[in-house]
Design a protein around this motif. Structure first.
Motif, PDB file in Angstrom:
ATOM      1  N   UNK A   1      -3.138  -2.595  -2.540  1.00 39.20           N
ATOM      2  CA  UNK A   1      -3.523  -4.120  -2.879  1.00 39.20           C
ATOM      3  C   UNK A   1      -3.954  -4.833  -1.663  1.00 39.20           C
ATOM      4  N   UNK A   2      -4.960  -5.614  -1.701  1.00 41.09           N
ATOM      5  CA  UNK A   2      -5.155  -6.619  -0.871  1.00 41.09           C
ATOM      6  C   UNK A   2      -5.309  -8.134  -1.266  1.00 41.09           C
ATOM      7  N   UNK A   3      -4.359  -9.001  -1.144  1.00 41.14           N
ATOM      8  CA  UNK A   3      -4.864 -10.130  -1.826  1.00 41.14           C
ATOM      9  C   UNK A   3      -3.811 -10.369  -3.048  1.00 41.14           C
ATOM     10  N   UNK A   4      -3.632 -11.494  -3.666  1.00 35.27           N
ATOM     11  CA  UNK A   4      -2.763 -11.772  -4.595  1.00 35.27           C
ATOM     12  C   UNK A   4      -1.462 -11.237  -4.412  1.00 35.27           C
ATOM     13  N   UNK A   5      -0.607 -11.418  -5.675  1.00 38.40           N
ATOM     14  CA  UNK A   5       0.848 -11.034  -5.428  1.00 38.40           C
ATOM     15  C   UNK A   5       0.892  -9.725  -6.012  1.00 38.40           C
TER      16      UNK A   5
ATOM     17  N   UNK B   1     -21.260  -5.019  -5.786  1.00 38.72           N
ATOM     18  CA  UNK B   1     -21.375  -3.464  -6.436  1.00 38.72           C
ATOM     19  C   UNK B   1     -21.696  -2.814  -5.108  1.00 38.72           C
ATOM     20  N   UNK B   2     -22.732  -3.276  -4.326  1.00 38.02           N
ATOM     21  CA  UNK B   2     -23.033  -2.258  -3.214  1.00 38.02           C
ATOM     22  C   UNK B   2     -22.099  -2.261  -1.934  1.00 38.02           C
ATOM     23  N   UNK B   3     -21.352  -3.176  -1.746  1.00 33.88           N
ATOM     24  CA  UNK B   3     -20.299  -3.026  -0.786  1.00 33.88           C
ATOM     25  C   UNK B   3     -19.149  -2.277  -1.294  1.00 33.88           C
ATOM     26  N   UNK B   4     -18.767  -2.256  -2.734  1.00 33.78           N
ATOM     27  CA  UNK B   4     -17.761  -1.401  -3.303  1.00 33.78           C
ATOM     28  C   UNK B   4     -18.323   0.131  -3.316  1.00 33.78           C
ATOM     29  N   UNK B   5     -19.536   0.236  -3.451  1.00 34.03           N
ATOM     30  CA  UNK B   5     -19.900   1.635  -3.367  1.00 34.03           C
ATOM     31  C   UNK B   5     -20.145   2.247  -2.103  1.00 34.03           C
TER      32      UNK B   5
ATOM     33  N   UNK C   1     -11.665  -4.853   5.095  1.00 36.19           N
ATOM     34  CA  UNK C   1     -12.882  -4.909   5.398  1.00 36.19           C
ATOM     35  C   UNK C   1     -13.850  -5.218   4.288  1.00 36.19           C
ATOM     36  N   UNK C   2     -13.439  -4.624   3.153  1.00 34.55           N
ATOM     37  CA  UNK C   2     -14.285  -5.179   1.995  1.00 34.55           C
ATOM     38  C   UNK C   2     -13.887  -6.848   1.788  1.00 34.55           C
ATOM     39  N   UNK C   3     -12.681  -7.241   1.879  1.00 34.36           N
ATOM     40  CA  UNK C   3     -12.714  -8.644   1.601  1.00 34.36           C
ATOM     41  C   UNK C   3     -13.332  -9.566   2.811  1.00 34.36           C
ATOM     42  N   UNK C   4     -13.323  -9.115   3.866  1.00 30.54           N
ATOM     43  CA  UNK C   4     -14.036  -9.782   4.939  1.00 30.54           C
ATOM     44  C   UNK C   4     -15.639  -9.691   4.794  1.00 30.54           C
ATOM     45  N   UNK C   5     -16.002  -8.884   4.102  1.00 30.66           N
ATOM     46  CA  UNK C   5     -17.532  -8.790   3.950  1.00 30.66           C
ATOM     47  C   UNK C   5     -18.053  -9.404   2.921  1.00 30.66           C
ATOM     48  N   UNK C   6     -17.518  -9.823   1.904  1.00 35.77           N
ATOM     49  CA  UNK C   6     -18.090 -10.450   0.609  1.00 35.77           C
ATOM     50  C   UNK C   6     -17.054 -11.759   0.532  1.00 35.77           C
TER      51      UNK C   6
ATOM     52  N   UNK D   1       0.797  -1.177   0.024  1.00 34.94           N
ATOM     53  CA  UNK D   1       0.027  -0.215   0.033  1.00 34.94           C
ATOM     54  C   UNK D   1       0.888   1.323  -0.053  1.00 34.94           C
ATOM     55  N   UNK D   2       0.150   2.343  -0.270  1.00 31.75           N
ATOM     56  CA  UNK D   2       0.783   3.673  -0.145  1.00 31.75           C
ATOM     57  C   UNK D   2      -0.294   4.323   0.898  1.00 31.75           C
ATOM     58  N   UNK D   3       0.159   4.761   2.015  1.00 35.57           N
ATOM     59  CA  UNK D   3      -0.842   5.247   2.697  1.00 35.57           C
ATOM     60  C   UNK D   3      -1.315   4.074   3.490  1.00 35.57           C
ATOM     61  N   UNK D   4      -2.599   4.417   4.374  1.00 37.17           N
ATOM     62  CA  UNK D   4      -2.902   3.179   5.319  1.00 37.17           C
ATOM     63  C   UNK D   4      -4.141   2.902   4.846  1.00 37.17           C
ATOM     64  N   UNK D   5      -4.254   1.823   3.664  1.00 32.34           N
ATOM     65  CA  UNK D   5      -5.765   1.632   3.334  1.00 32.34           C
ATOM     66  C   UNK D   5      -5.700  -0.223   3.660  1.00 32.34           C
ATOM     67  N   UNK D   6      -4.991  -0.677   4.364  1.00 31.12           N
ATOM     68  CA  UNK D   6      -5.032  -1.950   4.707  1.00 31.12           C
ATOM     69  C   UNK D   6      -6.193  -2.426   5.349  1.00 31.12           C
ATOM     70  N   UNK D   7      -6.841  -1.785   6.503  1.00 29.80           N
ATOM     71  CA  UNK D   7      -7.865  -2.117   7.287  1.00 29.80           C
ATOM     72  C   UNK D   7      -9.142  -1.706   6.212  1.00 29.80           C
ATOM     73  N   UNK D   8      -8.827  -0.802   5.385  1.00 28.45           N
ATOM     74  CA  UNK D   8     -10.131  -0.390   4.574  1.00 28.45           C
ATOM     75  C   UNK D   8     -10.659  -1.765   3.564  1.00 28.45           C
TER      76      UNK D   8
END
Length: 135
Positions: free
Chosen positions: A37-41, A110-114, A14-19, A4-11
């Motif tokens: 990014x979260x997940x993948x290489x 789509x709703x979770x991303x929005x 949260x999306x990954x945990x919700x879907x 990441x750049x900045x602190x986006x990991x928890x955000x």
């Protein structure tokens, strides 16, 4: 697992945990550079980010041909055999991309991303660049 750049990991987590079924989440700039990014290489996330830049450009070109459409691309969903690709505008010059398997329900995604973009869209921005430098 998180770059990441900045602190986006928890955000992004949260999306990954919700879907269920998410393989990778990528935040990218409009010119196709990975912001987080979260997940993948990392290499796969960079390839996804580059491809997404082309996808958002294509979506914008197509939207210009629809007389009733005003504004930029909001959401692109591609269903493939075995999974889905989602791309959503996520702030000034930034996009949110998600790759998932078929257990992921597209409407929920789509709703979770929005919801994510509404809550933290101002943090998911990418300043314009000229000649590889931030302006």
């Amino acid at each position: 697992m998180i770059q990441q750049r900045g602190n986006l990991d928890w955000i992004l987590k949260q999306l990954d945990d919700g879907v269920p079924g998410i393989h990778m989440i990528v935040v990218l700039s409009a010119d196709g550079l990975r912001i987080a990014r979260y997940g993948g290489d990392p290499d796969a996330a960079d390839r996804v980010a580059a491809a997404c830049a082309g996808m958002q450009s294509l979506a914008s070109a197509v939207s210009d041909e629809i007389p009733s459409v005003t504004g930029d691309m909001s959401l692109v969903v591609i269903e493939m055999k075995g999974g889905y690709f989602y791309l959503m505008s996520a702030g000034a010059n930034a996009y949110l991309a998600v790759l998932s398997d078929v257990t992921c329900e597209p409407g929920r995604m789509g709703a979770m991303m929005r919801d994510l973009v509404v809550r933290i869209g101002s943090h998911l921005t990418s300043p314009p660049r000229r000649n590889g430098q931030t302006v």
